[in-house]
Scaffold this motif. Sequence first.
Motif, PDB file in Angstrom:
ATOM      1  N   ASP A   4      66.788 -10.028  16.699  1.00  0.00           N
ATOM      2  CA  ASP A   4      68.207  -9.677  16.760  1.00  0.00           C
ATOM      3  C   ASP A   4      68.618  -8.729  15.640  1.00  0.00           C
ATOM      4  N   GLY A  14      68.628  -4.750  17.279  1.00  0.00           N
ATOM      5  CA  GLY A  14      68.633  -6.007  18.016  1.00  0.00           C
ATOM      6  C   GLY A  14      69.223  -5.868  19.396  1.00  0.00           C
ATOM      7  N   ARG A  15      70.244  -6.680  19.679  1.00  0.00           N
ATOM      8  CA  ARG A  15      70.905  -6.659  20.993  1.00  0.00           C
ATOM      9  C   ARG A  15      71.928  -5.537  21.128  1.00  0.00           C
ATOM     10  N   VAL A  32      75.797 -14.214  17.559  1.00  0.00           N
ATOM     11  CA  VAL A  32      74.806 -13.635  16.645  1.00  0.00           C
ATOM     12  C   VAL A  32      75.458 -12.720  15.618  1.00  0.00           C
TER      13      VAL A  32
END
Length: 203
Positions: A4, A14-15, A32
């Motif tokens: 992430d 990451g995302r 997150v």
Amino acid sequence: MNPDWEVVPDTGIGRLLFGLTPEEVAAVADPVYGAPSPLIRGAEAAADVDAMIAQLGPSLSVADISAMRQAATDLASLDRQNLEKDRTPILLEYRDGRLDGVTVEARHAETHFRNERIFSLKAREVLRLFERANGTPGRFRSNEAVFDNLAVSLFAFSRVSPQGKVQVARDDDLDFAERSVTLRRAPYRPANEMDQFITASFD
């Protein structure tokens, strides 16, 4: 290493993938990275520039007005937003409604690149890490280091002295705790700013 928080040039962190809409970012951000703040619309900032030109018109040169209008044009398609968690915001930039830039700060200690935790390394080690990945020396101005082949900017890992020498930031430098990494979808190469940079190598 936590995926992430992985820095992937041309892709995102990451995302947080380049090309996502604000709605898509919101869907992956919490818990997150934190909750999204309201968007700061670039079009509104551009309108403010027009109002400023109108107010200051008689005192501005033709070159000043041209530069301000160019800045307004650039701003019009650029929106900004923070992801807020534990008072450690992540700055997002959207170009034409799509995620275009991500900035993380030293407080995001898990941020890593090529299996190295960026904010745990000495400044020189970070500069070398990105220079090697870039395949060519970086460009420097003030406290910014730019690596074009990665579309990555590092802030407060280095500084340019008044004499024009690029120096590595020390742990006791006042702004070292504020260091950050900005990842962009495209290299930061504004034509009117390129002459402000100095090329230097730390490898």
